[in-house]
Design an enzyme around this catalytic site. Structure first.
Site, PDB file in Angstrom:
ATOM      1  N   ASN A 237      -5.681  -4.996  -6.374  1.00  0.00           N
ATOM      2  CA  ASN A 237      -6.892  -4.546  -5.682  1.00  0.00           C
ATOM      3  C   ASN A 237      -6.941  -3.038  -5.477  1.00  0.00           C
ATOM      4  OD1 ASN A 237      -9.154  -4.690  -3.526  1.00  0.00           O
ATOM      5  ND2 ASN A 237      -7.399  -3.801  -2.433  1.00  0.00           N
ATOM      6  N   ALA A 238      -5.772  -2.382  -5.392  1.00  0.00           N
ATOM      7  CA  ALA A 238      -5.750  -0.944  -5.082  1.00  0.00           C
ATOM      8  C   ALA A 238      -6.632  -0.185  -6.052  1.00  0.00           C
ATOM      9  CB  ALA A 238      -4.324  -0.415  -5.151  1.00  0.00           C
TER      10      ALA A 238
ATOM     11  N   ASP B 151       0.853  -1.193   0.000  1.00  0.00           N
ATOM     12  CA  ASP B 151       0.000   0.000   0.000  1.00  0.00           C
ATOM     13  C   ASP B 151       0.886   1.239   0.000  1.00  0.00           C
ATOM     14  OD1 ASP B 151      -2.299   1.848   0.501  1.00  0.00           O
ATOM     15  OD2 ASP B 151      -3.345  -0.020   0.976  1.00  0.00           O
TER      16      ASP B 151
ATOM     17  N   LYS C 271     -12.381   0.782 -14.800  1.00  0.00           N
ATOM     18  CA  LYS C 271     -12.780  -0.577 -14.417  1.00  0.00           C
ATOM     19  C   LYS C 271     -13.206  -1.414 -15.630  1.00  0.00           C
ATOM     20  CE  LYS C 271     -12.038  -0.285  -9.963  1.00  0.00           C
ATOM     21  NZ  LYS C 271     -10.985  -1.103  -9.317  1.00  0.00           N
TER      22      LYS C 271
ATOM     23  N   THR D  65     -17.944  -1.158   2.845  1.00  0.00           N
ATOM     24  CA  THR D  65     -16.600  -0.672   3.169  1.00  0.00           C
ATOM     25  C   THR D  65     -16.682   0.832   3.439  1.00  0.00           C
ATOM     26  OG1 THR D  65     -16.142  -0.105   0.873  1.00  0.00           O
ATOM     27  CG2 THR D  65     -15.438  -2.293   1.580  1.00  0.00           C
TER      28      THR D  65
ATOM     29  N   TYR E  56     -13.957   6.461 -13.240  1.00  0.00           N
ATOM     30  CA  TYR E  56     -13.875   5.173 -12.544  1.00  0.00           C
ATOM     31  C   TYR E  56     -14.368   4.027 -13.448  1.00  0.00           C
ATOM     32  CZ  TYR E  56     -14.638   1.856  -8.656  1.00  0.00           C
ATOM     33  OH  TYR E  56     -14.617   0.767  -7.811  1.00  0.00           O
TER      34      TYR E  56
HETATM   35  P1  NAD Z   1     -10.411   1.389  -0.012  1.00  0.00           P
HETATM   36  O1  NAD Z   1     -10.355   2.830  -0.410  1.00  0.00           O
HETATM   37  O2  NAD Z   1     -10.932   1.060   1.340  1.00  0.00           O
HETATM   38  O3  NAD Z   1      -8.982   0.712  -0.193  1.00  0.00           O
HETATM   39  C1  NAD Z   1      -8.181   0.918  -1.327  1.00  0.00           C
HETATM   40  C2  NAD Z   1      -6.726   0.785  -0.922  1.00  0.00           C
HETATM   41  O4  NAD Z   1      -5.921   1.057  -2.076  1.00  0.00           O
HETATM   42  C3  NAD Z   1      -6.321   1.823   0.156  1.00  0.00           C
HETATM   43  O5  NAD Z   1      -5.681   1.185   1.241  1.00  0.00           O
HETATM   44  C4  NAD Z   1      -5.405   2.764  -0.603  1.00  0.00           C
HETATM   45  O6  NAD Z   1      -4.387   3.344   0.206  1.00  0.00           O
HETATM   46  C5  NAD Z   1      -4.824   1.829  -1.670  1.00  0.00           C
HETATM   47  N1  NAD Z   1      -4.256   2.617  -2.774  1.00  0.00           N
HETATM   48  C6  NAD Z   1      -4.853   3.650  -3.419  1.00  0.00           C
HETATM   49  N2  NAD Z   1      -3.984   4.183  -4.305  1.00  0.00           N
HETATM   50  C7  NAD Z   1      -2.839   3.457  -4.231  1.00  0.00           C
HETATM   51  C8  NAD Z   1      -1.585   3.536  -4.889  1.00  0.00           C
HETATM   52  N3  NAD Z   1      -1.331   4.500  -5.793  1.00  0.00           N
HETATM   53  N4  NAD Z   1      -0.617   2.650  -4.564  1.00  0.00           N
HETATM   54  C9  NAD Z   1      -0.854   1.696  -3.631  1.00  0.00           C
HETATM   55  N5  NAD Z   1      -2.021   1.582  -2.961  1.00  0.00           N
HETATM   56  C10 NAD Z   1      -3.005   2.460  -3.265  1.00  0.00           C
HETATM   57  O7  NAD Z   1     -11.283   0.674  -1.156  1.00  0.00           O
HETATM   58  P2  NAD Z   1     -12.110  -0.700  -1.110  1.00  0.00           P
HETATM   59  O8  NAD Z   1     -13.540  -0.382  -0.964  1.00  0.00           O
HETATM   60  O9  NAD Z   1     -11.490  -1.671  -0.184  1.00  0.00           O
HETATM   61  O10 NAD Z   1     -11.916  -1.158  -2.639  1.00  0.00           O
HETATM   62  C11 NAD Z   1     -10.902  -2.072  -3.045  1.00  0.00           C
HETATM   63  C12 NAD Z   1     -11.058  -2.312  -4.539  1.00  0.00           C
HETATM   64  O11 NAD Z   1     -12.377  -2.780  -4.814  1.00  0.00           O
HETATM   65  C13 NAD Z   1     -10.879  -1.047  -5.395  1.00  0.00           C
HETATM   66  O12 NAD Z   1     -10.216  -1.382  -6.587  1.00  0.00           O
HETATM   67  C14 NAD Z   1     -12.288  -0.625  -5.669  1.00  0.00           C
HETATM   68  O13 NAD Z   1     -12.395   0.146  -6.841  1.00  0.00           O
HETATM   69  C15 NAD Z   1     -12.983  -1.962  -5.803  1.00  0.00           C
HETATM   70  N6  NAD Z   1     -14.442  -1.934  -5.594  1.00  0.00           N
HETATM   71  C16 NAD Z   1     -14.973  -1.629  -4.375  1.00  0.00           C
HETATM   72  C17 NAD Z   1     -16.353  -1.638  -4.210  1.00  0.00           C
HETATM   73  C18 NAD Z   1     -17.019  -1.329  -2.883  1.00  0.00           C
HETATM   74  O14 NAD Z   1     -18.246  -1.421  -2.793  1.00  0.00           O
HETATM   75  N7  NAD Z   1     -16.280  -0.989  -1.834  1.00  0.00           N
HETATM   76  C19 NAD Z   1     -17.175  -1.949  -5.295  1.00  0.00           C
HETATM   77  C20 NAD Z   1     -16.590  -2.245  -6.517  1.00  0.00           C
HETATM   78  C21 NAD Z   1     -15.218  -2.265  -6.646  1.00  0.00           C
END
Ligand code: NAD
Length: 442
Positions: free
Chosen positions: A283-284, A233, A352, A383, A348
């Site tokens: 995942n980020a 991260d 995606k 989340t 976004y």
């Molecule tokens: P979150 O914001 O809680 O966590 C994302 C993590 O990515 C954070 O810890 C952040 O510091 C890290 N990150 C961001 N930019 C970065 C970089 N440049 N280098 C390294 N790390 C980096 O998000 P989440 O809800 O846990 O989502 C995780 C994944 O799932 C994402 O790709 C998001 O788009 C996707 N997603 C989430 C949902 C949802 O409902 N929460 C729905 C669809 C997709």
């Protein structure tokens, strides 16, 4: 974040009101617990997949039902081999199998229909009938309710023995929030684990964005499956990152994925510390929501850069420098927004959808090396990201799916663990929605 409505609906007074007023009734979903038993399962149909499926079921801690249904035999799962259906007249066989037994399916039950990929069928009539199965499964998923799921698994000729990891996943509580999906399995060398509860024993997995949310959950689940997890991260998330890495007895790696030297630093880290990685989870991700006319260039560029371009740059170096081990797995996190689109998310959704394009475009080349690449597309997951949504948007996202509730980070993580398994070699180029069969983009 807590779903207060679901908590209320599960209470005594809540149950009464939900029934009387016909309000959404979010069921309690059956999720994975170690050692949990399952059954009975009814297996029907008579194609080339019935016998291999019976062999797999014989190995699982489940009982087989007689298939006659009725109140005395409430099934936990109904599996139908439709690969023998050669034309549209033959589709009556799915009605004949499911009609008498579907109402005896237990809560959090499972429906799995097995078929042949239409594009590999030998006649137009067979391809038509096999394609028709999608409509059946997606509709059944929407009507069975009570936390039950329905999936279609297309198994290519020659891949009959490569289905075990997928059947185990789809029948178990691991797939609690996955429904209405079409999984494609192709012929592949399958590395059957000694212990199905620890398929990643001795493997190294790298998870980006692991400091919190879905990424932290992925780290926990992959560690539970036996992997040494490198949690990656940004430096600003260093404290949370160390905590997750300690919890999973893994390694913390502070790295901003958008930095110019990120692919080089990552490649050097893998080569010097682990020789290769077995699993890489992209995942980020970030959101910077604005309607297009109000979005500044930085909001556009930063989302594309984190969510898509960094994945491309990292995959390039992983493949060019052979940094993925035998049976290596790449899993990318996309989003239902990338499939359905979403107001205020042109940046976004572009990123995606691009992730899906990346997976589809790369699958052939990685398969030639014995590797796989797949994507998961989460819908509404509980989340910090979704907790920040305005209340009405949040409630809409939560309820507009077949489960009437949001998923949990662990639901995404379990799906990734299935795709990351060395036994999932036949699952390549798939995009699996973890969205409780969201109505968006369905
Ligand atoms: P979150 O914001 O809680 O966590 C994302 C993590 O990515 C954070 O810890 C952040 O510091 C890290 N990150 C961001 N930019 C970065 C970089 N440049 N280098 C390294 N790390 C980096 O998000 P989440 O809800 O846990 O989502 C995780 C994944 O799932 C994402 O790709 C998001 O788009 C996707 N997603 C989430 C949902 C949802 O409902 N929460 C729905 C669809 C997709």
């Amino acid at each position: 974040m807590t779903d207060r409505y679901a908590t209320f609906a599960h209470s005594g007074a809540g149950r009464f009101l939900v029934k009387r007023l016909g309000l959404p009734d979010p069921p309690r979903l059956r999720r994975y617990e170690p050692g949990s038993e399952f059954g009975p399962v009814t297996l029907g149909g008579a194609g080339r997949l019935a016998e291999p499926t019976r062999h797999i079921l014989d190995k699982l801690p489940i009982s087989l039902a007689t298939g006659k249904g009725g109140a005395d035999e409430r099934c936990a799962a109904l599996i139908f081999d439709a690969s023998g259906i050669a034309d549209s007249d033959g589709l009556g066989a799915i009605y004949e199998f499911f009609h008498p037994v579907i109402r005896s399916l237990r809560a959090s039950g499972r429906v799995v229909v097995l078929g042949s990929p239409p594009e590999l069928c030998t006649s137009a009539r067979e391809a038509t009938a096999q394609r028709a199965l999608e409509g059946f499964v997606r509709s059944l998923g929407k009507e069975i309710g009570r936390g039950s799921t329905a999936q279609l698994v297309y198994v290519a000729p020659g891949a009959e023995e490569a289905t075990e990891s997928t059947l185990r996943f789809l029948l178990s509580g691991r797939s609690a929030y996955v429904s209405g999906q079409v999984v494609r399995i192709g012929p592949a060398v399958v590395d059957v684990p000694d212990d199905w509860d620890q398929p990643l024993d001795g493997k190294t997995a790298i998870v980006t964005g692991a400091a919190r949310g879905i990424g932290a959950s992925i780290a926990h689940v992959l560690a539970r499956e036996g992997a040494h997890v490198v949690c990656l991260d940004v430096p600003a998330a260093g404290e949370e990152l160390t905590q997750v890495a300690n919890e999973v007895k893994g390694t913390a790696l502070q790295l901003d994925l958008t930095a110019d030297d990120a692919p080089r630093r990552l490649a050097d880290f893998i080569a010097t510390r682990h020789v290769h990685a077995d699993v890489f989870v992209h995942n980020a991700g970030i959101t910077r929501d604005k309607t297009l006319g109000r979005m500044d260039e930085n909001q556009w560029r930063s989302v594309l850069d984190v969510n898509l371009c960094s994945q491309e740059r990292i995959n390039d170096v992983l493949l060019a420098e052979n940094l993925l081990g035998e049976h290596g797995r790449i899993v990318s996190v996309s989003s239902v927004s990338g499939i359905a689109g979403n107001r205020g998310q042109t940046n976004y959704a572009t990123s995606k959808a691009g992730v899906i394009g990346l997976v589809e475009a790369t699958a052939g080349a990685v398969a030639e090396r014995g590797l796989t690449i797949n994507a998961v597309a989460p819908g509404f997951i509980e989340t910090k990201m979704t907790a920040a949504m305005p209340m009405f948007v949040r409630e809409g996202g939560r309820r507009l799916n077949s489960m009437s509730q949001g998923g949990l980070p662990v639901d995404v993580a379990e799906t990734i663990a299935w795709l990351a398994s060395p036994a999932s070699g036949g699952v390549n180029g798939n995009v699996i929605r973890v969205c409780g069969q969201s109505l968006l983009g369905a």
